[in-house]
Each structure stands twice: as C-alpha cells, then as structure tokens.
Design a protein around this motif. Structure first.
Motif, short mmCIF file in Angstrom:
data_model
loop_
_atom_site.label_atom_id
_atom_site.label_comp_id
_atom_site.label_asym_id
_atom_site.label_seq_id
_atom_site.Cartn_x
_atom_site.Cartn_y
_atom_site.Cartn_z
N ARG A 1 64.93 -21.06 58.61
CA ARG A 1 64.94 -20.22 59.81
C ARG A 1 66.37 -19.87 60.19
O ARG A 1 66.69 -18.73 60.53
N HIS B 1 59.11 -5.94 62.00
CA HIS B 1 59.95 -6.39 60.90
C HIS B 1 60.07 -5.27 59.88
O HIS B 1 59.07 -4.80 59.37
N GLY C 1 73.07 -15.20 69.06
CA GLY C 1 72.10 -15.55 68.02
C GLY C 1 72.36 -14.87 66.69
O GLY C 1 71.81 -15.25 65.67
N GLN D 1 68.58 -16.06 60.05
CA GLN D 1 69.37 -15.47 61.13
C GLN D 1 70.60 -14.75 60.59
O GLN D 1 71.21 -13.96 61.30
N ARG E 1 71.29 -12.67 72.53
CA ARG E 1 71.00 -11.98 71.27
C ARG E 1 72.23 -11.92 70.37
O ARG E 1 72.16 -12.22 69.19
N ASP F 1 60.82 -3.34 68.08
CA ASP F 1 60.90 -3.31 66.62
C ASP F 1 59.87 -4.21 65.98
O ASP F 1 59.57 -5.28 66.47
N LEU G 1 66.11 -8.20 66.18
CA LEU G 1 65.04 -7.26 66.49
C LEU G 1 65.12 -6.77 67.92
O LEU G 1 65.38 -7.54 68.83
N GLY G 2 64.92 -5.49 68.10
CA GLY G 2 64.80 -4.94 69.44
C GLY G 2 63.42 -5.22 69.98
O GLY G 2 62.54 -5.68 69.26
N ARG G 3 63.24 -4.96 71.26
CA ARG G 3 61.96 -5.29 71.87
C ARG G 3 60.79 -4.54 71.26
O ARG G 3 59.68 -5.03 71.22
N GLU H 1 60.40 -16.42 60.08
CA GLU H 1 60.54 -15.05 60.63
C GLU H 1 61.16 -15.08 62.03
O GLU H 1 61.83 -14.13 62.44
N MET H 2 60.91 -16.16 62.76
CA MET H 2 61.48 -16.24 64.10
C MET H 2 63.01 -16.20 64.05
O MET H 2 63.67 -15.87 65.03
N GLY H 3 63.55 -16.59 62.91
CA GLY H 3 65.00 -16.50 62.75
C GLY H 3 65.51 -15.07 62.86
O GLY H 3 66.69 -14.84 63.10
N THR I 1 64.65 -13.04 65.15
CA THR I 1 64.55 -12.60 66.54
C THR I 1 65.82 -11.92 67.06
O THR I 1 65.73 -10.85 67.66
N PRO I 2 67.01 -12.49 66.83
CA PRO I 2 68.19 -11.83 67.40
C PRO I 2 68.50 -10.47 66.77
O PRO I 2 69.31 -9.72 67.30
#
Lengths: 422, 380
Positions: A182, A142, A106, A186, A103, A140, A136-138, A129-131, A133-134
């Motif tokens: 993406r 958006h 990332g 990040q 994380r 969370d 966001l908490g488990r 949006e997958m960008g 990911t690092p």
C-alpha cells in the motif's frame, strides 16, 4: 539547547553507497525528501522528543534506534504529519509539512504502520488501492496509471498472489507486506516504517528489509524505527540513536553501535561483535551486573574463551587476551571487545616474544582468568603464572558465573581465587 | 471500474426492488388495488410541460400577470376515481416518505458505523434522535403558535406561518441539529474530535435528553398519546409537502456522502492511517458528521424515532456486498428505503395500525440476533 551530540551537516552525504544513476539527476538536486529540524513534541508535561534533527537523503536508509519510550514513533508520526510539534519543522522535499495539505503530504511520504486495525473484510487488492488515495481527486476513478501503480506495488511486495483474499484471512507476515505494498502504491519519494519487522518471522523480516533496501537503492529515502539492532546495522546506511527524546548519536551503524552506547542508552550490558555471516555489527545484550570495571587478562582459546571474553567485556572490564592463535574465535571476539590480543600464527609453536608479551599483560592485570583446560597447554598457561590472582573457570561456565568468578566481578560476590567447582 | 460496475448492478437491482415494493405497497390497504392499476394511476399523474400559460399573482390592485408552465399528462388510463384518490392522496405520500426516511436512516447508519468503526453505531449515536424527540415533544407539550394572520395594506389578510404538524417537524429538526452540534462541541478539543470521545459524549447527551423527554411526558397530560406515537415512529398522515421537504434535503446530502465513500473506506483503517493516505481527517469527519446529522434529522423530523433501520440494514448489506462504502452506501440506502416501505406496509395493514417503529424493532432485533449468532457480525 539540548545535550545532543553534534550532528553532521545534513548536506554531507554520509553513506550513499549506491548506484548514483539510480537516482534521477534533477531529483537529487532537490531538497532531501525528509528533513527534521529541531523537532520538539510534548504530551502534556512529558517531553516526548526535544530538538531532534534527522535528515533522510535519497538513496539512504536511516534507522531510528533507542530504548522503548525514546521517542522513535513520535519522530515518525511527526514525519507523517499525524502529530503537532511544539517546536521545529518537518520538511518534505523542502516544504514544511504544516503548510502541506494532507493530500500533498500523502504524495510525498508513505508509511508502513506497526499495527493496524485491518479487521475489515477488504480484499488485499483494495487495501493496496487505498494507497492511491492521495493521487485521486474526489470525482476520479482509478485510471490506467493507478492500476499500473497498484499492480507494480503488489508485485514488488509479493502480495499479488493473494490479491483477491480478504486481509482478515492472510497471515501477519502477509499483512505486513500488504501494508508495504500500500505504501509503495503511494509512489512517494520517502517511506516511513514503524517496526517493519516486529511481527515477522526471521525469513519474512529479512525479505521485508531486503525489499526496503532495494527501494532505497533505487533512489527512495526510507526511515524506520527498528528495535532489532542487528537488523538496523545490517540494512541501514545510518542510524540515529534516540534516548529520552534526544539524539544521542548519529552515523553509520559501525560508528554508533558500540558496547558503550548500548550500555548507556539501553541500560543493558552488551557485547558488540561482528556477525560472521554478514560482517555487520551484532549486538548481544546481557542483564546488568553492576560489576566494578577491572583490568583482566583472559587465558584460553576457542569458543569457551570467546564466550568469557564477550561476557567480561560486556560487563565493562578492560581486557587483554593471549596467547591465542591468529584467527581463533577468541582472538576475533577479543578484538571486537577492544582487548589487547597477543596472537601467534596457528599450527606453529609459541615464540618467546609473544609469550613474554602475554606475561607482561597478565602481570599488569588485576587477575588472570584461565578458561577450561588452558593451563594444561604449555606456553599458554605460563601467562597466568605472571598474574597476582588466578581465576579458573570451566569451559562450560554459566554466563552469570563468569562474572561471579572474577574478583569484585558481580555485586556481592566473594573474592574467588578458586574456580567454581568442577 | 470493476467497483463501479458492481455498484451500478447492485444499485439497479435494489432500485428495482424498491420500486416494486412501492407499487405493491400502494395496492395494499383496506381497499386493495392491483399493482397494474397503481402503475396506471402513477402514469396518469405524471405530467410533462406542455406550454406557457399566464396567471395572476397577488390580489386586488397589486395583481400582476404571472407566466407559468402549463402541464399535461401524456397518459389517460381509465382507472377508478376513488382508487386514484387513495393512491395519490393517501398512500403514495406516506410510502414515498417511508422510502425517503428509510433511505436516509440507512445511509446515515452506514456512515456512522464506518465513521465510528463500531458495529453498534446508528444514526442516533450523536444525539440526533434524542434531540429531535426533545424538540418534537417539547413542541407538543408546550405548543407555540407559529402561524398568524397578518393584515397587510393593499394585500389584505395573509396567513403566514406553519401548521402544528409542520411546527413539530421544525422543532424536531432544529432539536436534532442542536443535539448533534452539542455532542460535537463537547467532544472537540483544539480542533480535534476523537471518535471515542464523540461516542461517549453522544451517550451522555442522549441520556440527558432522555431525562428531559421523560420529564416532558410527565407534564404532557392530554397530549401523551401523541408523544408516544411520535416517539415510536409514525408515518401516517404524511403529506406531499413533507415528502417534498425530505426529498429536497436527502438526495443532495446523500450524493455528498457518496463522494466521500472512498475517504470513509480509508478512515476504516484508523485516523492516523487515513491522514497518512492523504485524507484531511478532521475536515472529513466534520463533513461526514454534519451531513449524517442533517440527513438523519430530516428523516426523524417527519417520521419520529424509527430504530433499527440505520443499524440493521447496513449490516445486512455489508454481508452481501462487503465493506467497500462505494458499493455499501448506495445499496444500503436503497435497501433501507425498501425495508421501511415494507415495515410500514405491515404496520398499516393490520387490524389496528401499529407505529412503524414497533415493526422495525420487532423485525429488526431478532434479525440482528440472528446475524450476531450465525453470520459473525461482531465486526464491521
């Protein structure tokens, strides 16, 4: 440890030609976004890279160049943390990547892959949006920041227009930009790009590089594996030439990219000129001829002489050129080839002085190569008279025939004092 | 946000469908009971705490007072006693078990297909079903007494242990987990588990366990019928205790899988990509594998090998809601529950009861062929 060239101190800011106020002061005081220090990676018995040092500063775009299998992608993978190194460290913002969680890594480096298994029916916006990911908490969702970052990234990469389309439906060029978006989402200080222009047409390739260049000018650090040497020369601040997993040369493109380096590392004969439209080095490769290097004098003007000069130079011959009008394309190419060029002001007669200089050079050369109808031009042709051997080649001579025409030029070629039939 | 709204909407709709399926199914059988009566029976059976009561715990000299919660039902609809018994004792446990098992298999199938990035993946791909089958069949062929009567001082004779049926389930469960762990161990080198290796290890282990099952069947003699019934999937004779066991395992694991839905999406891009996007790939894979194996094991341990639910249902839902696991996982799980309830209703409503696995395969395979030829399900 290895045969690599001495590397400049990482701290030395080689070419940071950019607006200093773009980078935040407190940021630039910190460690470089990416530092690769003595990296060695092997796959079984094969040493993919050994003792590679690369530093990517803020506001700097580093190009990794080198032949296929030189280890460019391996270096990038080490920076992304997707490969284990045998020795050496990769640091992101000063911290060893091995000590960072996935994380955390990332959030420091984002990558744009060369090719990806995007065969899934995700919407473009979802991929961008997958960008996030690092970040966001488990548990969370958006939040507004994430939405803003995604919107911004999509606008910057020019993919907002088709955000609701499926990634499987967009073209290759658009997909590459989606991946770039993406990576932007990040919001990392460093960007890693593997062949960012490989699947793009000329327009999109330039657009993608311009985008990265703009991001770098805004203070990010970028490192890209690039096959297209002209593109690397045009957009990178520094290039790192990797050969057999080792850094062979590093520095500004104009320093690293010369014909000799290309010949030694890519195995191709190359003429490195200057792209007249961009002013940056432009590499033209030819197949290997194994010509024995000779001292040659080229007589002629215009594109035809320029072409002959370029090809002979690529083959490794030591050239001189003249007499040619100043500014003539043959003169430009001759200088790029490192030849001694005797020039005269254009639209003026040829003074005895340059004429004598040209004769002298021709006399010193093993042979004079007369291109096209140069021998008809008074004052130009008499340089050839001074040479021991004269080779005439037609203006439209084939690239391969240029070498064959020169004495001992190409392997197995007969000594030819005759021009190939006209 | 938009995703959560869509998820909630779809899940609510599918939960409603599952409820309807359960109520309707409970009315179908040799004795027909109207859905309204089923609802009344269920409401009659629901209880709310009404107070504290004291009982005793232990016997003889050791008896101690034990406080407990007293329950009462707020509803007392008039319904036929027989109907009430049929619904509560026979049909409902079976239907709920079907719902839970279908839910578990579809959830695990969705995760496995995403995990392996392979449309043919299903919950059994890591050897879970074969392992469960070996455990169950082995126990059926070589039963071990798992219960005994202990005579304890002061307390007297106490029965401890498991019934035969529970023993089969226990062995199946353990066999499933052992097989899954074996596949994982075979495929793991230096802390990394490449999914391609995992897939092949799964095939190898399944093939080997298939041989073991065949051999056990040869040795089965009298118990062959029961083995075949188990292998084809069966829900008959489901007891509330089984529902409780599966119900205790499945929901927590499902919630865990749900929390990893976003990581599963990112994993679809490939493992290197996922790592670059901040997913701790190997740890996530281990977790997803373990949870899927457990949730599948819980299902097959009680219901036997029921094919196609975990394969078909995720594909169906992917066509409807798309590949985003945040929506796909809950909807596929709910649809899987509904599908298995419906399939089991068909299985038991014919003249002769069919194993439910026969129904799911008979319905599922042609449907899969339809999807394959008409709806372009050659990819995830």
């Amino acid at each position: 440890m290895s045969a690599e060239d001495p590397e400049p101190e990482p701290a030395r800011e080689d070419v940071v030609t950019h607006d200093p106020e773009a980078t935040d002061d407190s940021e630039s005081a910190k460690s470089p976004p990416v530092t690769v220090d003595g990296l060695s990676v092997s796959f079984g018995d094969l040493d993919a890279v050994s003792a590679v040092d690369v530093t990517v500063e803020r506001g700097s775009f580093v190009g990794l160049i080198g032949p296929n299998g030189a280890g460019k992608t391996t270096v990038l993978r080490a920076i992304k943390g997707t490969i284990d190194s045998d020795a050496g460290t990769v640091r992101l913002d000063g911290d060893p990547i091995a000590a960072l969680s996935a994380r955390e890594a990332g959030r420091r480096v984002a990558s744009v892959p060369q090719d990806t298994g995007l065969s899934f029916d995700f919407r473009v916006r979802h991929v961008v949006e997958m960008g996030r990911t690092p970040h966001l908490g488990r548990f969370d969702g958006h939040d507004a920041d994430d939405v803003a970052a995604v919107d911004e990234a999509m606008a910057a990469a020019g993919v907002a227009r088709f955000g609701d389309r499926s990634v499987t439906e967009v073209s290759g060029g658009e997909r590459q930009r989606v991946l770039l978006a993406r990576a932007l989402a990040q919001e990392t200080p460093a960007l890693v790009l593997d062949e960012p222009t490989a699947s793009l047409d000329v327009n999109h390739a330039v657009a993608a590089m311009e985008l990265v260049r703009g991001l770098v000018d805004d203070g990010r650090a970028a490192i890209a594996a690039i096959h297209d040497l002209d593109m690397a020369a045009r957009y990178c601040d520094r290039v790192v030439l990797l050969v057999d997993g080792q850094v062979r040369a590093e520095g500004p493109p104009t320093d690293v990219l010369d014909a000799d380096a290309v010949r030694r590392t890519f195995g191709a004969e190359a003429f490195v000129g200057r792209n007249p439209a961009t002013g940056t080095p432009s590499v033209t490769a030819f197949p290997r001829s194994n010509a024995e290097p000779r001292r040659l004098h080229v007589v002629g003007t215009g594109l035809a002489a320029a072409r002959v000069t370029g090809r002979l130079s690529a083959a490794g011959h030591d050239l001189s050129l003249g007499v040619v009008p100043e500014g003539d394309v043959a003169a430009v190419v001759g200088r790029d080839a490192g030849a001694t060029v005797v020039t005269v002001p254009p639209f003026a007669g040829i003074d005895p002085e340059p004429r004598a200089a040209a004769r002298e050079l021709a006399a010193a050369a093993g042979a004079a190569v007369v291109v096209g109808d140069a021998h008809d031009t008074p004052g130009v042709a008499d340089a050839a008279d001074a040479a021991d051997t004269v080779v005439e080649v037609p203006a439209d001579v084939d690239a391969a025939d240029i070498l064959a025409a020169v004495p001992g030029g190409a392997e197995g070629s007969a000594v030819g004092s005759d021009a190939p039939g006209e | 946000m938009r995703v959560w709204r869509r998820t909630a909407g779809w899940s609510a709709a599918l939960a409603a469908a599952l409820t309807v399926a359960i109520v309707v199914s409970a009315g179908i059988g040799p004795v027909r009971i109207p859905p309204a009566d089923v609802l009344k029976i269920v409401l009659n059976a629901t209880v709310v705490p009404s107070g504290i009561e004291f009982g005793t715990w232990g016997t003889g000299a050791l008896a101690v007072p034990r406080p407990g919660v007293a329950y009462r039902s707020p509803f007392t609809f008039p319904v036929a006693d027989v109907h009430e018994r049929i619904v509560l004792r026979i049909r409902l446990p079976r239907i709920l078990l079907a719902a839970l098992v279908g839910f578990a298999l579809a959830a695990a199938g969705t995760v496995m297909q995403g995990f392996f990035r392979n449309p043919m993946a299903d919950p059994s791909i890591i050897g879970v079903s074969s392992g469960a089958a070996v455990g169950a069949v082995g126990f059926i062929v070589f039963p071990v007494a798992l219960s005994t009567t202990l005579t304890l001082p002061l307390v007297g004779a106490v029965d401890v242990g498991l019934s035969h049926g529970a023993g089969v389930s226990l062995f199946a469960f353990v066999g499933a987990l052992l097989a899954a762990f074996g596949v994982y161990a075979i495929a793991t080198r230096h802390g990394r588990t490449p999914v391609a290796t995992l897939l092949l290890a799964g095939v190898a282990v399944q093939t080997f366990l298939g041989a073991v099952i065949s051999y056990l069947q040869l040795r089965a003699g009298e118990s062959l019928r029961r083995i075949v019934a188990w292998l084809m999937g069966h829900l008959q004779g489901a007891a509330w205790s089984e529902v409780a066991a599966v119900g205790a395992v499945v929901p927590p694991l499902f919630i865990m899988l749900l929390l990893y839905a976003r990581d599963l999406n990112v994993l679809l891009l490939g493992e290197e990509e996922a790592r670059g996007l901040g997913v701790a790939v190997e740890r996530t894979k281990r977790l997803l594998l373990a949870a899927s194996a457990l949730i599948t094991a819980a299902g097959v341990a009680f219901a036997g090998v029921i094919g196609f639910v975990g394969l078909i249902v995720p594909h169906m839902l992917r066509l409807v809601v798309g590949p985003d696991h945040r929506i796909l996982l809950p909807t596929a799980a709910l649809a899987g529950g509904t599908f298995l309830v419906a399939a089991d209703t068909v299985a038991r409503s014919g003249a002769a009861e069919l194993p439910v696995g026969v129904v799911t395969a008979a319905v599922g395979a042609p449907f899969f062929v339809y999807l394959l030829t008409n709806r372009e399900v050659h990819e995830l």
